[in-house]
Design a protein around this motif. Sequence first.
Motif, PDB file in Angstrom:
ATOM      1  N   LEU A 185       6.815  -5.988 -42.217  1.00  9.61           N
ATOM      2  CA  LEU A 185       6.777  -4.647 -42.799  1.00  9.61           C
ATOM      3  C   LEU A 185       5.356  -4.114 -42.930  1.00  9.61           C
ATOM      4  O   LEU A 185       5.157  -2.994 -43.403  1.00  9.61           O
ATOM      5  CB  LEU A 185       7.455  -4.650 -44.174  1.00  9.61           C
ATOM      6  CG  LEU A 185       8.946  -5.012 -44.172  1.00  9.61           C
ATOM      7  CD1 LEU A 185       9.452  -5.149 -45.603  1.00  9.61           C
ATOM      8  CD2 LEU A 185       9.755  -3.954 -43.424  1.00  9.61           C
ATOM      9  N   LEU A 186       4.356  -4.887 -42.530  1.00 11.32           N
ATOM     10  CA  LEU A 186       2.966  -4.439 -42.599  1.00 11.32           C
ATOM     11  C   LEU A 186       2.753  -3.111 -41.890  1.00 11.32           C
ATOM     12  O   LEU A 186       1.899  -2.313 -42.291  1.00 11.32           O
ATOM     13  CB  LEU A 186       2.049  -5.511 -41.985  1.00 11.32           C
ATOM     14  CG  LEU A 186       0.554  -5.193 -41.903  1.00 11.32           C
ATOM     15  CD1 LEU A 186      -0.053  -5.053 -43.295  1.00 11.32           C
ATOM     16  CD2 LEU A 186      -0.177  -6.270 -41.105  1.00 11.32           C
ATOM     17  N   MET A 187       3.539  -2.864 -40.852  1.00 11.41           N
ATOM     18  CA  MET A 187       3.371  -1.614 -40.100  1.00 11.41           C
ATOM     19  C   MET A 187       3.595  -0.388 -40.980  1.00 11.41           C
ATOM     20  O   MET A 187       3.013   0.673 -40.736  1.00 11.41           O
ATOM     21  CB  MET A 187       4.344  -1.577 -38.921  1.00 11.41           C
ATOM     22  CG  MET A 187       5.799  -1.598 -39.334  1.00 11.41           C
ATOM     23  SD  MET A 187       6.915  -1.684 -37.939  1.00 11.41           S
ATOM     24  CE  MET A 187       8.499  -1.754 -38.797  1.00 11.41           C
TER      25      MET A 187
ATOM     26  N   SER B 105       9.978   2.189 -35.352  1.00 12.73           N
ATOM     27  CA  SER B 105       9.852   1.538 -36.656  1.00 12.73           C
ATOM     28  C   SER B 105      11.192   1.467 -37.370  1.00 12.73           C
ATOM     29  O   SER B 105      11.518   0.461 -38.014  1.00 12.73           O
ATOM     30  CB  SER B 105       8.838   2.292 -37.529  1.00 12.73           C
ATOM     31  OG  SER B 105       7.556   2.267 -36.941  1.00 12.73           O
ATOM     32  N   ALA B 106      11.987   2.543 -37.267  1.00 12.10           N
ATOM     33  CA  ALA B 106      13.301   2.562 -37.921  1.00 12.10           C
ATOM     34  C   ALA B 106      14.222   1.504 -37.309  1.00 12.10           C
ATOM     35  O   ALA B 106      14.929   0.782 -38.025  1.00 12.10           O
ATOM     36  CB  ALA B 106      13.924   3.948 -37.793  1.00 12.10           C
TER      37      ALA B 106
ATOM     38  N   ALA C  78      -1.287  -1.232 -34.324  1.00 18.32           N
ATOM     39  CA  ALA C  78      -1.776  -2.616 -34.237  1.00 18.32           C
ATOM     40  C   ALA C  78      -0.904  -3.554 -35.067  1.00 18.32           C
ATOM     41  O   ALA C  78      -0.657  -4.703 -34.678  1.00 18.32           O
ATOM     42  CB  ALA C  78      -3.231  -2.688 -34.705  1.00 18.32           C
ATOM     43  N   ALA C  79      -0.410  -3.063 -36.219  1.00 18.05           N
ATOM     44  CA  ALA C  79       0.408  -3.902 -37.105  1.00 18.05           C
ATOM     45  C   ALA C  79       1.768  -4.208 -36.507  1.00 18.05           C
ATOM     46  O   ALA C  79       2.514  -5.021 -37.066  1.00 18.05           O
ATOM     47  CB  ALA C  79       0.577  -3.223 -38.461  1.00 18.05           C
ATOM     48  N   TYR C  80       2.103  -3.606 -35.371  1.00 18.98           N
ATOM     49  CA  TYR C  80       3.368  -3.937 -34.732  1.00 18.98           C
ATOM     50  C   TYR C  80       3.380  -5.376 -34.237  1.00 18.98           C
ATOM     51  O   TYR C  80       4.444  -5.925 -33.914  1.00 18.98           O
ATOM     52  CB  TYR C  80       3.683  -2.971 -33.591  1.00 18.98           C
ATOM     53  CG  TYR C  80       4.944  -2.200 -33.870  1.00 18.98           C
ATOM     54  CD1 TYR C  80       6.183  -2.753 -33.587  1.00 18.98           C
ATOM     55  CD2 TYR C  80       4.914  -0.954 -34.466  1.00 18.98           C
ATOM     56  CE1 TYR C  80       7.350  -2.079 -33.879  1.00 18.98           C
ATOM     57  CE2 TYR C  80       6.074  -0.266 -34.760  1.00 18.98           C
ATOM     58  CZ  TYR C  80       7.285  -0.835 -34.454  1.00 18.98           C
ATOM     59  OH  TYR C  80       8.442  -0.176 -34.769  1.00 18.98           O
ATOM     60  N   SER C  81       2.200  -6.014 -34.172  1.00 18.12           N
ATOM     61  CA  SER C  81       2.184  -7.446 -33.847  1.00 18.12           C
ATOM     62  C   SER C  81       2.961  -8.235 -34.894  1.00 18.12           C
ATOM     63  O   SER C  81       3.549  -9.285 -34.591  1.00 18.12           O
ATOM     64  CB  SER C  81       0.739  -7.958 -33.778  1.00 18.12           C
ATOM     65  OG  SER C  81       0.108  -7.836 -35.035  1.00 18.12           O
ATOM     66  N   SER C  82       2.996  -7.722 -36.138  1.00 20.67           N
ATOM     67  CA  SER C  82       3.711  -8.417 -37.209  1.00 20.67           C
ATOM     68  C   SER C  82       5.216  -8.399 -36.992  1.00 20.67           C
ATOM     69  O   SER C  82       5.943  -9.201 -37.589  1.00 20.67           O
ATOM     70  CB  SER C  82       3.378  -7.800 -38.575  1.00 20.67           C
ATOM     71  OG  SER C  82       3.801  -6.454 -38.653  1.00 20.67           O
TER      72      SER C  82
END
Length: 312
Positions: free
Chosen positions: A112-114, A137-138, A258-262
């Motif tokens: 959920l960091l994104m 994201s959804a 970038a946070a999509y790596s999470s």
Amino acid sequence: MSTEDSAEVSLLTPRILIPFLLVSLIWGSTWLVIKDQISEVPPSWSVSYRFIIAAAAMFALAAFKRLPFRLDRTGYLLALILGFFQFTFNFNFVYNAELFITSGLVAVLFALLMVPNAILGRIFLGHKLTAPFLGGSAIAAVGIAMLFWHEYRASPASLEQVLLGAALTFGGIMSASVANVMQAGERLKSYPIITVLAWAMLFGALINVAVSWVTVGPPVYETRAAYWGGIVYLGVIGSVVTFPLYFAMIREIGPGKAAYSSVLVPVVAMILSTIFEGYVWTGLSAGGAVLAMIGLLVALRARKPKLPRIPA
């Protein structure tokens, strides 16, 4: 004077995609190693050892690349704040969360960091939230929810432990998000990434040592080779290799993308758990992983317009 057409950068651009995948694969592997660190050594001391090693290795990397060691007063202050949020708060929250819930639950929640990255990036940096990014994201959020529910049902933790572990994990998420958005700011962008990270890791390690000594007493350590091998792996591979790549991505494509790596990290962690720990997939976990990957692919197409360059 004329202007060039605006170039567009997406996660599918090779110079972004390759480090994105590398960071995701490495961080996906660190959850198994962190799990082994949660033993007789208090989490804050394990975090301290990790970033003492990471800081030394990062300064060695700066020397190898002949980068300046010194920063100005503002640079040191920014490195201190970055070290406080990224390498003290964030990792202490995460390591302590694993005292109450499984590494799988923590990894899934960290996906959920994104969300805070995108929101804080919009508030403080003016980054736009594009339709593909929001749609992806959804979709990914639904997949993450399915993964979380599966991990929760399989977890031996009580509801109280899950809630406490989740609260600690969200503390880590917010701390990491602050550091991520800082890295995308214009002030921090003016300094070499490796030099800033070396000082941030050193400051973070020193703060961790002070906090550990006050809260749990003198240093505690294990003599197991596997423990120290894990510390070195987390410090060098999990930190020195990954953070320069990750923060470079943040500077170019923004903290949200970038946070999509999470999102990819928990899937990698579950695959590795299948190989090394006999993890058994169910329809719920497989469906959640598939949805998370579909959301990732949709978001991969989100592009960040770059400002036109004006020739001198």
